[in-house]
Design a protein around this motif. Structure first.
Motif, PDB file in Angstrom:
ATOM      1  N   TYR A  48       0.831  -1.206   0.000  1.00 46.17           N
ATOM      2  CA  TYR A  48       0.000   0.000   0.000  1.00 46.17           C
ATOM      3  C   TYR A  48       0.864   1.254   0.000  1.00 46.17           C
ATOM      4  CZ  TYR A  48      -3.694  -3.276   1.379  1.00 46.17           C
ATOM      5  OH  TYR A  48      -4.567  -4.326   1.422  1.00 46.17           O
ATOM      6  N   GLN A  49       1.888   1.248   0.842  1.00 56.55           N
ATOM      7  CA  GLN A  49       2.734   2.430   0.948  1.00 56.55           C
ATOM      8  C   GLN A  49       3.509   2.686  -0.349  1.00 56.55           C
ATOM      9  OE1 GLN A  49       5.143   2.034   4.486  1.00 56.55           O
ATOM     10  NE2 GLN A  49       3.350   1.807   5.816  1.00 56.55           N
ATOM     11  N   PHE A  66       1.677   5.259  -2.597  1.00 52.79           N
ATOM     12  CA  PHE A  66       1.376   6.607  -2.116  1.00 52.79           C
ATOM     13  C   PHE A  66       1.851   7.672  -3.098  1.00 52.79           C
ATOM     14  CE2 PHE A  66       0.955   5.760   2.743  1.00 52.79           C
ATOM     15  CZ  PHE A  66      -0.093   4.909   2.465  1.00 52.79           C
ATOM     16  N   VAL A 114      -4.324   9.056  -0.887  1.00 54.66           N
ATOM     17  CA  VAL A 114      -2.966   9.376  -1.330  1.00 54.66           C
ATOM     18  C   VAL A 114      -2.597   8.579  -2.574  1.00 54.66           C
ATOM     19  CG1 VAL A 114      -2.126  10.112   0.917  1.00 54.66           C
ATOM     20  CG2 VAL A 114      -2.073   7.691   0.318  1.00 54.66           C
ATOM     21  N   SER A 115      -3.455   7.657  -2.989  1.00 56.73           N
ATOM     22  CA  SER A 115      -3.278   6.967  -4.264  1.00 56.73           C
ATOM     23  C   SER A 115      -4.649   6.567  -4.784  1.00 56.73           C
ATOM     24  CB  SER A 115      -2.374   5.740  -4.121  1.00 56.73           C
ATOM     25  OG  SER A 115      -2.993   4.740  -3.339  1.00 56.73           O
ATOM     26  N   CYS A 119      -5.968   4.224  -1.584  1.00 57.83           N
ATOM     27  CA  CYS A 119      -5.319   4.108  -0.277  1.00 57.83           C
ATOM     28  C   CYS A 119      -5.304   5.495   0.345  1.00 57.83           C
ATOM     29  CB  CYS A 119      -3.896   3.585  -0.416  1.00 57.83           C
ATOM     30  SG  CYS A 119      -3.804   1.859  -0.934  1.00 57.83           S
ATOM     31  N   THR A 120      -5.685   5.565   1.594  1.00 58.24           N
ATOM     32  CA  THR A 120      -5.707   6.848   2.297  1.00 58.24           C
ATOM     33  C   THR A 120      -4.639   6.870   3.374  1.00 58.24           C
ATOM     34  OG1 THR A 120      -7.224   6.205   4.072  1.00 58.24           O
ATOM     35  CG2 THR A 120      -8.207   6.815   1.967  1.00 58.24           C
ATOM     36  N   GLU A 121      -4.453   8.040   3.947  1.00 57.77           N
ATOM     37  CA  GLU A 121      -3.478   8.169   5.023  1.00 57.77           C
ATOM     38  C   GLU A 121      -3.911   7.363   6.244  1.00 57.77           C
ATOM     39  OE1 GLU A 121      -3.609  12.392   5.310  1.00 57.77           O
ATOM     40  OE2 GLU A 121      -1.745  12.636   4.191  1.00 57.77           O
TER      41      GLU A 121
END
Length: 265
Positions: free
Chosen positions: A128-129, A132, A175-176, A193-195
């Motif tokens: 996931y990261q 971003f 963020v994505s 994907c969120t923060e």
């Protein structure tokens, strides 16, 4: 990472599957998305008008999107047929679509090999990261061909994608963003994907969708059964009519033959 509440996720997921209902104000969710996109800083309708005046050199879908989102990846691949149950698994390699070079067959035809890992696992967190700050749109070749021949459609699809991205910037801010379009320019699937979390349908929603699918299949099977029964009934009626016809014809022939014999005598 945490998952959004069911109501928040369901609203967007219903849009992705084109089953949204009109809002209380009478404005549909799609129209709300389009209005959101208009307030995003770049109005694609104005861009098209500017090109018509000869001051902009292009207005293809890719040019409109990258004019506002230079970092966006746009892949010509039909990913709309990936089942939602596969798309929403935590181990589905959606992050591959954020790369420049993608093995489309490998990702589109991906199959799970076991139970889905927990969302807070190190493996999922790392994947996931890695997405971003990235955006990607999957465009079926059939849709691309339509947009190449229809600038108005390209503008409409660009507005839809932009509006979805704009809405995803509302808390919790995404963020994505990954959007998969179908051949008509509608959003077939999506992942953000969120923060504070990974947006996607919950297990409860997937069960609900599976139930609806079963109900549709049962109705289709019932319609097919009724159609077969009606076909059999029609066949029987035709056979009965044929039998009556041949019987009537036979009697008429016998009567003619008898009359002829009497006349001869």
């Amino acid at each position: 990472m945490s998952i959004l509440g069911v109501n928040d996720v369901l609203g967007a997921y219903q849009y992705a599957n084109r089953t949204q209902k009109a809002a209380a104000s009478g404005t549909s969710f799609t129209e709300q998305l389009q209005e959101t996109g208009k307030s995003g800083g770049v109005n694609f309708a104005e861009l098209a008008a500017t090109k018509a005046a000869g001051t902009v050199t292009g207005q293809s879908f890719e040019e409109m999107m990258k004019g506002k989102y230079p970092e966006m990846k746009i892949h010509q691949v039909d990913a709309s047929k990936i089942p939602s149950g596969i798309w929403c698994r935590t181990d589905f390699p959606f992050e591959k679509f954020f790369d420049d070079n993608v093995d489309y067959d490998k990702v589109v035809n991906w199959k799970p090999s076991g139970a889905a890992p927990a969302m807070n696992s190190k493996e999922c967190q790392a994947r996931y990261q890695s997405t971003f700050g990235k955006k990607s749109v999957l465009v079926p070749p059939a849709l691309q061909e339509k947009m190449d021949n229809d600038p108005a459609l390209a503008q409409k699809v660009a507005n839809t994608v932009d509006a979805f991205i704009q809405q995803s910037q509302m808390p919790p801010r995404a963020v994505s963003v990954l959007i998969s379009l179908d051949e008509n320019g509608e959003i077939a699937n999506w992942t953000t994907c969120t923060e504070g979390g990974f947006m996607g349908p919950s297990e409860k929603e997937l069960r609900m969708l599976a139930k609806r699918k079963r109900e549709k299949e049962e109705k289709a099977a019932e319609y097919e059964r009724i159609a077969k029964e009606n076909a059999i009934k029609r066949k029987l009626r035709e056979q009965q009519e044929d039998e009556r016809y041949y019987k009537t014809t036979s009697i008429a022939r016998e009567a003619v033959s008898a009359a002829y014999e009497r006349n001869i005598i």
